[in-house]
Design an enzyme around this catalytic site. Structure first.
Site, PDB file in Angstrom:
ATOM      1  N   GLY A 278      23.515  69.393 -48.207  1.00  0.00           N
ATOM      2  CA  GLY A 278      24.378  70.586 -48.200  1.00  0.00           C
ATOM      3  C   GLY A 278      25.161  70.703 -49.493  1.00  0.00           C
TER       4      GLY A 278
ATOM      5  N   ARG B 284      18.872  74.011 -48.863  1.00  0.00           N
ATOM      6  CA  ARG B 284      17.700  74.888 -48.737  1.00  0.00           C
ATOM      7  C   ARG B 284      17.575  75.860 -49.907  1.00  0.00           C
ATOM      8  NH1 ARG B 284      19.366  77.211 -43.064  1.00  0.00           N
ATOM      9  NH2 ARG B 284      21.304  77.082 -44.256  1.00  0.00           N
TER      10      ARG B 284
ATOM     11  N   ASN C 171      26.537  65.808 -45.145  1.00  0.00           N
ATOM     12  CA  ASN C 171      27.484  66.926 -45.163  1.00  0.00           C
ATOM     13  C   ASN C 171      26.904  68.237 -44.636  1.00  0.00           C
ATOM     14  OD1 ASN C 171      29.802  68.573 -46.434  1.00  0.00           O
ATOM     15  ND2 ASN C 171      27.990  69.358 -47.512  1.00  0.00           N
TER      16      ASN C 171
ATOM     17  N   TYR D 136      30.017  74.166 -31.514  1.00  0.00           N
ATOM     18  CA  TYR D 136      30.317  73.584 -32.832  1.00  0.00           C
ATOM     19  C   TYR D 136      31.131  72.301 -32.645  1.00  0.00           C
ATOM     20  CZ  TYR D 136      32.197  72.766 -37.472  1.00  0.00           C
ATOM     21  OH  TYR D 136      32.545  72.162 -38.655  1.00  0.00           O
TER      22      TYR D 136
ATOM     23  N   LEU E 252      40.999  73.345 -42.052  1.00  0.00           N
ATOM     24  CA  LEU E 252      40.500  74.571 -42.709  1.00  0.00           C
ATOM     25  C   LEU E 252      40.236  74.380 -44.196  1.00  0.00           C
ATOM     26  CD1 LEU E 252      42.865  77.297 -41.202  1.00  0.00           C
ATOM     27  CD2 LEU E 252      40.392  77.134 -40.871  1.00  0.00           C
TER      28      LEU E 252
ATOM     29  N   THR F 219      35.438  77.860 -47.841  1.00  0.00           N
ATOM     30  CA  THR F 219      34.071  77.702 -48.363  1.00  0.00           C
ATOM     31  C   THR F 219      33.267  78.895 -47.840  1.00  0.00           C
ATOM     32  OG1 THR F 219      33.345  76.515 -46.389  1.00  0.00           O
ATOM     33  CG2 THR F 219      34.245  75.158 -48.173  1.00  0.00           C
TER      34      THR F 219
ATOM     35  N   PHE G 265      31.738  78.625 -45.162  1.00  0.00           N
ATOM     36  CA  PHE G 265      31.661  78.271 -43.742  1.00  0.00           C
ATOM     37  C   PHE G 265      31.904  79.480 -42.821  1.00  0.00           C
ATOM     38  CE2 PHE G 265      33.794  76.733 -39.870  1.00  0.00           C
ATOM     39  CZ  PHE G 265      32.920  75.749 -39.435  1.00  0.00           C
TER      40      PHE G 265
HETATM   41  P1  NDP Z   1      29.299  75.920 -46.650  1.00  0.00           P
HETATM   42  O1  NDP Z   1      28.670  76.976 -45.803  1.00  0.00           O
HETATM   43  O2  NDP Z   1      29.960  76.331 -47.911  1.00  0.00           O
HETATM   44  O3  NDP Z   1      28.220  74.770 -46.989  1.00  0.00           O
HETATM   45  C1  NDP Z   1      27.304  74.332 -46.016  1.00  0.00           C
HETATM   46  C2  NDP Z   1      26.201  73.557 -46.700  1.00  0.00           C
HETATM   47  O4  NDP Z   1      25.314  73.073 -45.685  1.00  0.00           O
HETATM   48  C3  NDP Z   1      25.406  74.408 -47.648  1.00  0.00           C
HETATM   49  O5  NDP Z   1      25.151  73.684 -48.819  1.00  0.00           O
HETATM   50  C4  NDP Z   1      24.115  74.670 -46.896  1.00  0.00           C
HETATM   51  O6  NDP Z   1      23.023  74.731 -47.810  1.00  0.00           O
HETATM   52  C5  NDP Z   1      23.995  73.389 -46.055  1.00  0.00           C
HETATM   53  N1  NDP Z   1      23.131  73.590 -44.905  1.00  0.00           N
HETATM   54  C6  NDP Z   1      23.340  74.361 -43.802  1.00  0.00           C
HETATM   55  N2  NDP Z   1      22.282  74.315 -42.999  1.00  0.00           N
HETATM   56  C7  NDP Z   1      21.370  73.494 -43.590  1.00  0.00           C
HETATM   57  C8  NDP Z   1      20.082  73.049 -43.259  1.00  0.00           C
HETATM   58  N3  NDP Z   1      19.461  73.429 -42.119  1.00  0.00           N
HETATM   59  N4  NDP Z   1      19.433  72.212 -44.094  1.00  0.00           N
HETATM   60  C9  NDP Z   1      20.021  71.813 -45.246  1.00  0.00           C
HETATM   61  N5  NDP Z   1      21.249  72.193 -45.623  1.00  0.00           N
HETATM   62  C10 NDP Z   1      21.909  73.033 -44.796  1.00  0.00           C
HETATM   63  O7  NDP Z   1      30.329  75.184 -45.696  1.00  0.00           O
HETATM   64  P2  NDP Z   1      31.235  73.865 -45.907  1.00  0.00           P
HETATM   65  O8  NDP Z   1      31.126  73.345 -47.277  1.00  0.00           O
HETATM   66  O9  NDP Z   1      32.565  74.206 -45.377  1.00  0.00           O
HETATM   67  O10 NDP Z   1      30.524  72.892 -44.869  1.00  0.00           O
HETATM   68  C11 NDP Z   1      30.093  71.588 -45.207  1.00  0.00           C
HETATM   69  C12 NDP Z   1      30.350  70.662 -44.033  1.00  0.00           C
HETATM   70  O11 NDP Z   1      31.758  70.580 -43.823  1.00  0.00           O
HETATM   71  C13 NDP Z   1      29.753  71.144 -42.706  1.00  0.00           C
HETATM   72  O12 NDP Z   1      29.205  70.028 -42.027  1.00  0.00           O
HETATM   73  C14 NDP Z   1      30.960  71.685 -41.937  1.00  0.00           C
HETATM   74  O13 NDP Z   1      30.788  71.602 -40.561  1.00  0.00           O
HETATM   75  C15 NDP Z   1      32.039  70.732 -42.443  1.00  0.00           C
HETATM   76  N6  NDP Z   1      33.417  71.187 -42.282  1.00  0.00           N
HETATM   77  C16 NDP Z   1      33.823  72.379 -42.831  1.00  0.00           C
HETATM   78  C17 NDP Z   1      35.143  72.778 -42.685  1.00  0.00           C
HETATM   79  C18 NDP Z   1      35.644  74.085 -43.211  1.00  0.00           C
HETATM   80  O14 NDP Z   1      36.736  74.544 -42.781  1.00  0.00           O
HETATM   81  N7  NDP Z   1      34.961  74.735 -44.150  1.00  0.00           N
HETATM   82  C19 NDP Z   1      36.113  71.928 -41.990  1.00  0.00           C
HETATM   83  C20 NDP Z   1      35.559  70.715 -41.444  1.00  0.00           C
HETATM   84  C21 NDP Z   1      34.269  70.360 -41.620  1.00  0.00           C
HETATM   85  P3  NDP Z   1      21.804  75.752 -47.747  1.00  0.00           P
HETATM   86  O15 NDP Z   1      22.274  76.983 -47.046  1.00  0.00           O
HETATM   87  O16 NDP Z   1      21.442  75.974 -49.181  1.00  0.00           O
HETATM   88  O17 NDP Z   1      20.767  74.993 -47.011  1.00  0.00           O
HETATM   89  C1  8X3 Z   2      35.614  73.452 -39.409  1.00  0.00           C
HETATM   90  C2  8X3 Z   2      37.060  73.582 -39.124  1.00  0.00           C
HETATM   91  O1  8X3 Z   2      38.711  74.351 -37.362  1.00  0.00           O
HETATM   92  O2  8X3 Z   2      37.068  75.973 -38.144  1.00  0.00           O
HETATM   93  O3  8X3 Z   2      35.129  72.259 -38.890  1.00  0.00           O
HETATM   94  O4  8X3 Z   2      36.404  74.176 -36.698  1.00  0.00           O
HETATM   95  S1  8X3 Z   2      37.302  74.565 -37.760  1.00  0.00           S
END
Ligand code: NDP
Ligand code: 8X3
Length: 255
Positions: A6, A31, A84, A150, A182, A185, A187
């Site tokens: 990711g 991806r 990640n 989730y 939070l 990104t 996300f």
């Molecule tokens: P983003 O959407 O910015 O990044 C998500 C990443 O995951 C991208 O690089 C995407 O790449 C990759 N990804 C998603 N699905 C796939 C797949 N099937 N195969 C390979 N890669 C995949 O979100 P974040 O950076 O916020 O998320 C990263 C991690 O952090 C996640 O696990 C999320 O649950 C976690 N997280 C996020 C929080 C937030 O508030 N943002 C808080 C807590 C945890 P691509 O699409 O190119 O495949």
């Molecule tokens: C992502 C943070 O609070 O949106 O894991 O679930 S939250």
């Protein structure tokens, strides 16, 4: 070498930047090929580190198995794996959710993390060293309304990480989890399927964590001396006290 799944946006991309700046060689996965290519090129030039990249969907176990066969000499070089890749899809009560969204979250956040772990484990075990850093979430332990599947995937990921540390006890392999609140990104854009307004509202009126804040934590966890394991690091923005409790401006007086 640091393997990051990711790595095409958000926290994964920020981890790539932070580890490259610290002089580490990288192996980036995601991806979106173009993003991987341009990030790799940028980091190679900026930091003179080796950056490999592989287009890979973490739901595809066969792709991991191919990689294990084709890339064993590179896999031997991985010292830390940042597990990640992940996503949330939808924010509805369970009774209004869709099984397609649930399956994609389970297949990515839990099974994808398991296939990533399965890929590295033989190499870490043979070398008797290595570090898994799982990207958990505060949503794993503190539920919020409509977080349902989730949260369930992140709770399961937490259980997987905790069990893995027990299973590896006696080895020099480390297992850590980061649990951010939070973070601004892509996300929320992904969660709300491109609804920018809804995504922006998640972060409005407060200063969320930046992806770089989480990458700082990942770098710190990875660079503790080898005899030190950080079990879990929970990281909130100061304006958040739990997944469902945030202070937005204009401030509402505490009651
Ligand atoms: P983003 O959407 O910015 O990044 C998500 C990443 O995951 C991208 O690089 C995407 O790449 C990759 N990804 C998603 N699905 C796939 C797949 N099937 N195969 C390979 N890669 C995949 O979100 P974040 O950076 O916020 O998320 C990263 C991690 O952090 C996640 O696990 C999320 O649950 C976690 N997280 C996020 C929080 C937030 O508030 N943002 C808080 C807590 C945890 P691509 O699409 O190119 O495949
Ligand atoms: C992502 C943070 O609070 O949106 O894991 O679930 S939250």
């Amino acid at each position: 070498m640091i393997l990051i799944t990711g790595a095409t946006s958000g926290i994964g991309e920020a981890c790539a930047r932070a580890f490259a700046a610290s002089g580490k060689d990288l192996w980036l996965m995601g991806r979106r090929a173009e993003r991987l290519q341009s990030l790799a090129a940028e980091l190679r030039t900026a930091h003179r580190v080796e950056v490999r990249h592989t287009v890979l969907d973490v739901r595809d176990r066969e792709a991991f198995r191919d990689l294990a066969t084709r890339e064993s000499s590179s896999l031997e070089r991985v010292e830390t794996c940042i597990v990640n890749a992940g996503l949330a899809l939808g924010l509805e009560p369970l009774q209004e959710g869709t099984s397609e969204d649930w399956e994609q979250m389970i297949d990515t956040n839990l099974k994808g993390a398991l296939w990533t772990t399965e890929l590295l484990l033989p190499f870490f075990t043979r070398a008797n060293r290595g570090h898994f850093i799982f990207m958990g979430s505060v949503a794993a332990r503190w539920m919020y309304a409509r977080g349902n599947v989730y949260s369930a995937t992140k709770a399961a990921l937490h259980a997987l990480a905790e069990s893995l540390r027990l299973d590896l006890l006696g080895s020099r392999i480390r297992v850590s989890t980061l649990a951010p609140g939070l973070v601004e990104t892509e996300f929320s854009r992904v969660r709300f399927k491109g609804d920018e307004q809804r995504a922006e509202a998640v972060y409005s009126g407060l200063e969320p964590l930046s992806p770089g804040d989480v990458a700082d934590a990942a770098l710190w966890v990875a660079t503790r001396p080898e005899h030190v394991t950080i079990q879990e690091l929970v990281i909130y923005p100061t304006a958040q006290a739990s997944p469902s409790q945030v202070a937005r401006t204009p401030a509402t007086p505490p009651r």
